[in-house]
Design an enzyme around this catalytic site. Sequence first.
Site, mmCIF file in Angstrom:
data_model
loop_
_atom_site.group_PDB
_atom_site.id
_atom_site.type_symbol
_atom_site.label_atom_id
_atom_site.label_comp_id
_atom_site.label_asym_id
_atom_site.label_seq_id
_atom_site.Cartn_x
_atom_site.Cartn_y
_atom_site.Cartn_z
ATOM 1 N N THR A 1 0.838 -1.201 0.000
ATOM 2 C CA THR A 1 0.000 0.000 0.000
ATOM 3 C C THR A 1 0.869 1.245 0.000
ATOM 4 O O THR A 1 2.006 1.240 0.453
ATOM 5 C CB THR A 1 -0.883 0.051 1.262
ATOM 6 O OG1 THR A 1 -0.046 0.226 2.408
ATOM 7 C CG2 THR A 1 -1.702 -1.220 1.429
ATOM 8 N N THR B 1 4.808 2.367 1.106
ATOM 9 C CA THR B 1 5.575 1.113 1.087
ATOM 10 C C THR B 1 5.618 0.559 -0.331
ATOM 11 O O THR B 1 6.677 0.124 -0.811
ATOM 12 C CB THR B 1 4.948 0.086 2.043
ATOM 13 O OG1 THR B 1 4.792 0.661 3.342
ATOM 14 C CG2 THR B 1 5.823 -1.160 2.146
ATOM 15 N N LYS C 1 -4.852 -13.674 15.084
ATOM 16 C CA LYS C 1 -5.901 -14.597 15.498
ATOM 17 C C LYS C 1 -5.836 -15.894 14.699
ATOM 18 O O LYS C 1 -6.019 -16.981 15.253
ATOM 19 C CB LYS C 1 -7.277 -13.951 15.325
ATOM 20 C CG LYS C 1 -8.445 -14.896 15.625
ATOM 21 C CD LYS C 1 -9.789 -14.231 15.506
ATOM 22 C CE LYS C 1 -10.910 -15.230 15.814
ATOM 23 N NZ LYS C 1 -12.247 -14.591 15.804
ATOM 24 N N HIS D 1 19.948 1.056 50.855
ATOM 25 C CA HIS D 1 18.666 0.403 51.083
ATOM 26 C C HIS D 1 17.499 1.385 51.046
ATOM 27 O O HIS D 1 16.652 1.423 51.935
ATOM 28 C CB HIS D 1 18.687 -0.371 52.393
ATOM 29 C CG HIS D 1 19.765 -1.413 52.453
ATOM 30 N ND1 HIS D 1 19.795 -2.493 51.610
ATOM 31 C CD2 HIS D 1 20.880 -1.499 53.224
ATOM 32 C CE1 HIS D 1 20.875 -3.226 51.871
ATOM 33 N NE2 HIS D 1 21.552 -2.633 52.833
#
Length: 515
Positions: free
Chosen positions: A33, A36, A137, A275
């Site tokens: 797209t 790119t 997924k 500490h």
Amino acid sequence: MSIKRALVSVSDKTGIVEFCRELSQLGVEIISTGGTKNLLAQEGVPVIGISDVTGFPEIMDGRVKTLHPAVHSGLLAVRDNEEHTRQMQELGLDYIDLVVVNLYPFQETIAKPDVAYEDAIENIDIGGPTMLRSAAKNHAFVSVVVDSSDYGKVIEEVRESADTTLDTRKKLAAKVFRHTAAYDALIADYLAKQTGDPLPERYTVTYEKIQDLRYGENPHQAAAFYRAPLAPAGTLTTAEQLHGKELSYNNINDANAALQIVKEFSEPAVVAVKHMNPCGVGVGTTIAEAYGKAYSADPVSIFGGIVAANRTIDAETAQPLSEIFLEIVLAPDFTPEALDILTKKKNIRLLKMGELTSAEGRAAAHVVTSIEGGMVVQESDVHSLGESDLKVVTKRQPTEDELKQMLFGWKVVKHVKSNAIVLAAGDMTVGVGAGQMNRVGSAKIALEQAGDKAQGAILASDAFFPMGDTVELAAKHGIQAIIQPGGSIKDEESIRAADEAGIAMIFTGVRHFKH
């Protein structure tokens, strides 16, 4: 199965040309797209535009281009489901086997000073997270890459077997959901602040790992060091380590405690911490003088401690620092001469912090504390006293020097574990009592540590005196002035004890509990 078609759409184009060129040489068809696609075409990588797949143009300045059934059917179709396969064939749709996407630079956008709200909103990616989530997924069949550091692993597996392994796809999918969760958390946090709701009904945070640590507080505890995405300069997460072995969990906590104290001061200051509590704090006209006072405050406890300075460490300061064992020295910078001296010690860690912002210039941030089953969140304590906060409640007014020492002690005591008592004289701490179950117990520790130095010193308390016993004890050891919040039902008892001893006492109206 094998990877035959890849959908590539990235904002960060690091390594993408080389990655896609290798994919193409391995017989993978590249769909892309916008920018790119143009870059790949310029570099001679065969590429198909997304509109050729969807049959629909990229519209609305690229806002709508991949949100299309031809894309998401190809990503979400379950390859061994006969009904899915039938529908794909009937509709003339093709599978997409690999998705390579990274998102609009929302974090980089909101990190810019005075970024416009409209620019921030425009840099919320919609299509990218949707493709990533669809592919992740369906990782049983689809490979998904959101991190350029994974390009090499994917190419290696595709070269060997024309596909990635299921184990790799699971790991890539898990990384995707971490990535999109972090992305959404950053957006949610930004919008919560923009709408004046910093503590909303759901509190989402995200952090980036800096490094794994050897262990946590103890060797049997696993640990890692994380950074907030928009961490400000002058924090440990943005520090440059110039020398020494890697930081430990306890190093980081102690160093952060030292850093927060030293930021209280605009004049040259040095803080020594053990500490999580200061064992010595000093200010001076030079950083060397300040270190001398911090060391003199408790030359025993500083051994093996953390030292923080708010000025560049020079050779004059480095020399005495090199003469004792210290875990860490942190400062805005180190001169070359100082580095020559300190780097002769193999194990000392040197941290260059850059410019430090004093407490007066810092906005409150959120402090998150884990509890079992949840967490509590509060604003950081960046309160600074103003003259209008000070109320002299005794017959005797403090002298100019006593007032100066009280304000010095007040800056320190807010960073000591409650119950907290700090004694100060001559622009340095002379006694520190921390973390006791009652306030007079902390006072006893501070006074014992101070010894003869308590004569003429001031006493600072992080919270009010519940009764007059702390004032009475202070008077016996020659304390001349006290600064405390006030607010106890027995304030009059403490005031009366101070008046009887000729002690000047100031109420601030503000407490600084630190648990």
